[in-house]
Each structure stands twice: as structure tokens, then as C-alpha cells.
Design a protein around this motif. Structure first.
Motif, short mmCIF file in Angstrom:
data_model
loop_
_atom_site.label_atom_id
_atom_site.label_comp_id
_atom_site.label_asym_id
_atom_site.label_seq_id
_atom_site.Cartn_x
_atom_site.Cartn_y
_atom_site.Cartn_z
N TYR A 42 1.74 10.83 -5.04
CA TYR A 42 1.97 9.43 -5.44
C TYR A 42 2.52 8.61 -4.28
O TYR A 42 2.27 7.42 -4.16
CB TYR A 42 2.93 9.35 -6.64
CG TYR A 42 2.23 9.69 -7.93
CD1 TYR A 42 1.34 8.78 -8.51
CD2 TYR A 42 2.42 10.92 -8.56
CE1 TYR A 42 0.66 9.11 -9.67
CE2 TYR A 42 1.76 11.25 -9.71
CZ TYR A 42 0.87 10.34 -10.26
OH TYR A 42 0.19 10.66 -11.41
N TYR A 43 3.28 9.31 -3.42
CA TYR A 43 3.87 8.62 -2.27
C TYR A 43 2.82 8.37 -1.19
O TYR A 43 2.77 7.31 -0.59
CB TYR A 43 4.99 9.48 -1.70
CG TYR A 43 5.81 8.82 -0.62
CD1 TYR A 43 6.52 7.64 -0.87
CD2 TYR A 43 5.87 9.37 0.66
CE1 TYR A 43 7.27 7.04 0.11
CE2 TYR A 43 6.63 8.76 1.65
CZ TYR A 43 7.33 7.61 1.37
OH TYR A 43 8.08 7.01 2.34
N HIS A 52 -2.77 5.52 -1.98
CA HIS A 52 -2.87 4.24 -2.69
C HIS A 52 -3.25 4.54 -4.14
O HIS A 52 -4.00 5.49 -4.41
CB HIS A 52 -3.95 3.39 -2.01
CG HIS A 52 -3.96 1.97 -2.46
ND1 HIS A 52 -4.50 1.57 -3.66
CD2 HIS A 52 -3.45 0.86 -1.89
CE1 HIS A 52 -4.34 0.27 -3.79
NE2 HIS A 52 -3.71 -0.19 -2.73
N ILE A 53 -2.76 3.74 -5.05
CA ILE A 53 -3.02 4.01 -6.48
C ILE A 53 -4.52 4.01 -6.79
O ILE A 53 -5.00 4.80 -7.62
CB ILE A 53 -2.24 3.03 -7.40
CG1 ILE A 53 -2.26 3.51 -8.87
CG2 ILE A 53 -2.76 1.60 -7.30
CD1 ILE A 53 -1.44 4.72 -9.14
N GLU A 77 -2.23 4.41 -17.01
CA GLU A 77 -0.93 3.71 -17.13
C GLU A 77 0.20 4.62 -16.66
O GLU A 77 1.10 4.18 -15.95
CB GLU A 77 -0.65 3.30 -18.59
CG GLU A 77 -1.58 2.24 -19.16
CD GLU A 77 -2.98 2.78 -19.44
OE1 GLU A 77 -3.09 3.96 -19.85
OE2 GLU A 77 -3.96 2.03 -19.23
N ILE A 121 0.18 4.81 -12.90
CA ILE A 121 0.74 3.59 -12.28
C ILE A 121 2.26 3.62 -12.39
O ILE A 121 2.98 3.33 -11.43
CB ILE A 121 0.15 2.33 -12.95
CG1 ILE A 121 -1.34 2.24 -12.64
CG2 ILE A 121 0.88 1.06 -12.50
CD1 ILE A 121 -2.10 1.18 -13.42
N ARG A 122 2.75 4.04 -13.55
CA ARG A 122 4.20 4.11 -13.76
C ARG A 122 4.83 5.12 -12.80
O ARG A 122 5.88 4.87 -12.21
CB ARG A 122 4.50 4.48 -15.21
CG ARG A 122 5.84 3.93 -15.68
CD ARG A 122 6.03 4.06 -17.18
NE ARG A 122 4.92 3.53 -17.96
CZ ARG A 122 4.24 4.21 -18.88
NH1 ARG A 122 4.53 5.47 -19.15
NH2 ARG A 122 3.25 3.65 -19.55
N GLN A 143 3.88 5.97 -9.89
CA GLN A 143 3.99 5.43 -8.54
C GLN A 143 5.07 4.33 -8.47
O GLN A 143 5.85 4.28 -7.52
CB GLN A 143 2.65 4.90 -8.03
CG GLN A 143 2.68 4.70 -6.53
CD GLN A 143 1.36 4.28 -5.96
OE1 GLN A 143 0.83 3.24 -6.32
NE2 GLN A 143 0.81 5.09 -5.05
N GLU A 144 5.10 3.49 -9.50
CA GLU A 144 6.09 2.40 -9.48
C GLU A 144 7.52 2.93 -9.53
O GLU A 144 8.44 2.30 -9.03
CB GLU A 144 5.84 1.45 -10.66
CG GLU A 144 4.68 0.51 -10.39
CD GLU A 144 4.33 -0.34 -11.60
OE1 GLU A 144 3.46 -1.21 -11.43
OE2 GLU A 144 4.90 -0.14 -12.69
N ASN A 145 7.68 4.10 -10.15
CA ASN A 145 9.03 4.66 -10.30
C ASN A 145 9.52 5.45 -9.10
O ASN A 145 10.64 5.97 -9.12
CB ASN A 145 9.09 5.56 -11.54
CG ASN A 145 9.09 4.73 -12.81
OD1 ASN A 145 9.33 3.51 -12.74
ND2 ASN A 145 8.79 5.34 -13.93
N ARG A 189 8.73 3.48 -1.43
CA ARG A 189 7.27 3.46 -1.29
C ARG A 189 6.85 3.70 0.15
O ARG A 189 5.69 4.01 0.41
CB ARG A 189 6.71 2.11 -1.78
CG ARG A 189 7.02 1.81 -3.23
CD ARG A 189 6.28 2.75 -4.16
NE ARG A 189 4.88 2.39 -4.28
CZ ARG A 189 4.45 1.46 -5.11
NH1 ARG A 189 5.30 0.83 -5.91
NH2 ARG A 189 3.18 1.15 -5.15
N ASP A 243 11.44 1.22 3.23
CA ASP A 243 12.30 0.98 2.07
C ASP A 243 13.65 1.71 2.17
O ASP A 243 14.56 1.45 1.38
CB ASP A 243 11.62 1.45 0.77
CG ASP A 243 10.42 0.57 0.42
OD1 ASP A 243 10.35 -0.54 0.98
OD2 ASP A 243 9.59 1.01 -0.39
#
Ligand code: ATP
Ligand code: MG
Length: 396
Positions: free
Chosen positions: A297-298, A301-302, A325, A328-329, A331-333, A337, A341
């Protein structure tokens, strides 16, 4: 029918050509899309004026394709393409007319166009000029060659792929005689450059019904003559539809078990497309053994992960599935990123250790990145410092 088709600038171009004594009309895909109630694509204008005459009427023009009769008019800052009515002579190489001839008759110009739905002209007052009954075909959602289909495909074999890509984009049926002519002329696609084929394939992938189009490519045996096409077309079809053209190419690569290099070479894919395919392949190979990990996930790209996952799910219909979904969650969590960061940087490490830069810096930054990513330490400057100094002393 409202007569307010086209932008203010494009209408002005037509008006000025008319005032100068020439004919000028809207034609092509934008008229077709307008009649279908779809958002218009690029506006094309056809005129009886020769390119020289067009350049005489307007102060600002650019020669973009003068040999084919196309002049770009800059009207109030907006570029508007104007193409002289033309016919095309004999085609001895299945792809280009031996010469184009400028003519003064709109009907002659419409006659050289590929499909009836693309051979409708619209005047400034909203009158349709439709000598090949394109409107009826539009209503019946049919793709029909203008004139004798076999002759038209013999002239320019790319039209076969265009018919099929329109069937994907518009979800129309290809009319019987036109379809038969594709079957009979399939082999002549080999005369067409891959660059032109790719333009159409990119549109096919993004269409609403790529599955139907791919089925037609297989049924008409065009698949045998295209540069590379998966033997198992059902496997590719099962991956459809696609959000982007890149995803279509990726599915084609995996379904055909082609290497990135071979597919990229065959269709002259761009470097960006190649990079995307390499990533999808790498992600797909990891997915063969496991669900995607934090590191996946890191790293990816999604869109890469989604593409790899969707193809993987298609190949393994009975295995445990993760939803888009959830991906996506996931990766967002992630706590970070990218390295940027992190709450600390190399300068902090140098300050804490009173050491100069060097290879050790990159190595420790990688360790810190990994630790924060896997939540072994919060992304907080003080906490990272504490952990780092501890480890640094321990190892140093
Ligand atoms: P899109 O909405 O995807 O741009 P389009 O129909 O406008 O679709 P273009 O490639 O932009 O397709 O071509 C504009 C017009 O030129 C077509 O509508 C058609 O009338 C004509 N045309 C394009 N390619 C060919 C071809 N190979 N043979 C005959 N006519 C063609
Ligand atoms: Mg167009």
C-alpha cells in the motif's frame, strides 16, 4: 432542434466564412455526440473554401495540416479547426489516399467519411445535412459504413478498428454488412501503423462496453492480425470494464501473459504507460501469494493496486475478495505516504549525532521510515528522536 450548437467562437468562424461567400458547417464527432445528447468533443468545421481562402478570411491562422486541408483559426483566442471539403482518391496501401482533392461539394466530403453517424453536417441555423441517413442509424444505435463497407475498409483498414471502438464507446451494434466486411478484411489491419491503432484502442478501453468490442475483435479474427492479442480473450473480457486506458493495457498484458517489454514494443506504449504496467505486474505477482501488505500500500499507487486486484479477482473468482473501498481506506490510513511526511529529516539526525552527512544518513532514514510506517513508533519528532538515539547508541 436548437440552432445553438458550438461555441461562440466556432459560430463566428462559420459566420465569417459564409459572409465571405463560402459554405461552412459543423461535422464529425461533435455533431454526432450533440445529436446523441452527449457532451460534444472537439468541434470540427468543414468548408468549401480552400486552405488559402480560409487563411485569407481570418487574420490569425496556423497551418496544422494544410496538405489535408486543415487550418487552425484562432478566434478570440480559441483554436478552431477548419477543414476544406475534400475527397480522397484511390488507396493503394490500405491506409492513405494516394492524394486528397479539395472540392466544393459538401456531399462529396461527407461521402469520404467512415460511418453514417459521422457523416452528418449541421449548419449555423440548425439544419441537418444527412445524405446517408446517419440520423436513422443513430436512432437505431447502428454503426454503418458510408457506401460499400468492404470498399471502405479496403481503402483504410483502420476504419475496422474505429467501428469496433465506437461500439465500445457508444454501446452501438455494428450493422451486419459492415461487420461481415470487417471479417473479410481483417488481415488488412496489418498495413496500419500501431500508432493509429493505439489511438483507437485507448478509446476502446475507456468505452462503456469494451467487452462487446473485444468479443468482436475475436469473432472477426482481427485478433489474429493485431500486433499482440491474448489467445484467451474471455479472460481479458472478464476484466472489463476499465476506468482508464492504462488499465485496459494492463489487463491485456496479464490476460495474454505478455511481458511489459513485448506489449510496450508492439503498441509503442509511452514511458508512463510502461512504468504503470511494470508496477501492475509487480503488484500482481505479490498478490499471487498474499493479500497486499502495508508495504504494498505504501509503495504502489492506488490505481496500480486496484488494477492488479481486479485482474487477480477475475482470475480467482472463488477466493476471498477485498473491496476497492477497503483498499482505498487501507492506503488512506497509512501513517505516512512518503518520506516527506516524516516529522524529522536528515538534518535532525545530523544535529542529534553531531555527525556529517553520508551513507549512514540514508540508511537510518530508511529505518525510521519503515518503523513509522509499521507503527512501531508514532510519527512524532520527540518519539522518533528517543527511539533513534537509543538504537544509534546501541548499534554504534
Ligand atoms: P471522437 O469523438 O472520438 O473524436 P470522431 O468521430 O470525432 O470521434 P475523429 O477521429 O476525431 O473521430 O474524426 C473526426 C471525423 O473525421 C469523423 O467523425 C469522421 O467523419 C472522419 N474520419 C476520421 N477518421 C476517418 C477515417 N479513417 N476514415 C474516414 N473518415 C474518418
Ligand atoms: Mg473528434
Amino acid at each position: 432542434m436548437t440552432s445553438q450548437f458550438g461555441t461562440a467562437s466556432s459560430r463566428k468562424v462559420i459566420r465569417q466564412l459564409e459572409e465571405a461567400g463560402y459554405e461552412a458547417v459543423f461535422v464529425g464527432g461533435s455533431v454526432r455526440d450533440y445529436l446523441l445528447g452527449k457532451e460534444a468533443s472537439d468541434i470540427d468545421i468543414a468548408t468549401s473554401a480552400t486552405p488559402e481562402e480560409v487563411k485569407h478570411v481570418f487574420t490569425h491562422t496556423i497551418d496544422v495540416g494544410i496538405a489535408h486541408g486543415t487550418v487552425m483559426v484562432l478566434m478570440d483566442g480559441e483554436p478552431i479547426e477548419v477543414t476544406t471539403y475534400r475527397t480522397e482518391s484511390t488507396y493503394s496501401d490500405h491506409r492513405r489516399p494516394d492524394e486528397v482533392e479539395f472540392v466544393r461539394s459538401l456531399k462529396d466530403d461527407l461521402q469520404r467519411r467512415d460511418f453514417t453517424m459521422n457523416a452528418i453536417a449541421l449548419t449555423l441555423t440548425g439544419e441537418l445535412i444527412d445524405p446517408f441517413s446517419g440520423m436513422i442509424d443513430l436512432q437505431n444505435r447502428k454503426i454503418r459504413a458510408v457506401g460499400k463497407a468492404a470498399d471502405r475498409f479496403h481503402e483504410d483498414a483502420l476504419r475496422m478498428i474505429r467501428a469496433i471502438r465506437f461500439s465500445s464507446v457508444l454501446n452501438f451494434e455494428i450493422e451486419d454488412e459492415t461487420l461481415l466486411a470487417i471479417q473479410e478484411n481483417a488481415a488488412s489491419i496489418k498495413h496500419i501503423s500501431v500508432e493509429r491503432i493505439k489511438v483507437e484502442m485507448d478509446k476502446l478501453w475507456k468505452g462503456v462496453n469494451p467487452a462487446k468490442a473485444l468479443e468482436t475483435i475475436a469473432d472477426t479474427r482481427l485478433s489474429e492480425y493485431l500486433p499482440l492479442f491474448p489467445n484467451d480473450v474471455q479472460c481479458l473480457i472478464a476484466c472489463a470494464p476499465f476506468e482508464t486506458a492504462k488499465q485496459g493495457w494492463a489487463a491485456m498484458m496479464l490476460a495474454g501473459d505478455f511481458s511489459v517489454m513485448n506489449l510496450a514494443k508492439a503498441y509503442k506504449l509511452s514511458n508512463r504507460e510502461k512504468a504503470f504496467l511494470s508496477d501492475v505486474l509487480a503488484a500482481f505477482n505479490r498478490r499471487q501469494f498474499n493479500q497486499f501488505t502495508i508495504d504494498d500500500y505504501y509503495q504502489f499507487h492506488i490505481e496500480v493496486l486496484i488494477t492488479a486486484e481486479q485482474v487477480w479477482q477475475t482470475f480467482h473468482p472463488n477466493e476471498h475478495k477485498i473491496s476497492i473501498e477497503d483498499m482505498i481506506r487501507m492506503q488512506e490510513n497509512l501513517p505516512i505516504r512518503s518520506k516527506e511526511d516524516l516529522q524529522i529529516d536528515g538534518k535532525d539526525l545530523m544535529a542529534w549525532t553531531s555527525q556529517r552527512g553520508g551513507r549512514w544518513l540514508g540508511e537510518w532514514m530508511d529505518k525510521i521510515e519503515n518503523m513509522v510506517l509499521h507503527r512501531h513508533c508514532p510519527n512524532d519528532a520527540e518519539k522518533i528522536k528517543e527511539w533513534f538515539l537509543n538504537e544509534y547508541k546501541r548499534q554504534g
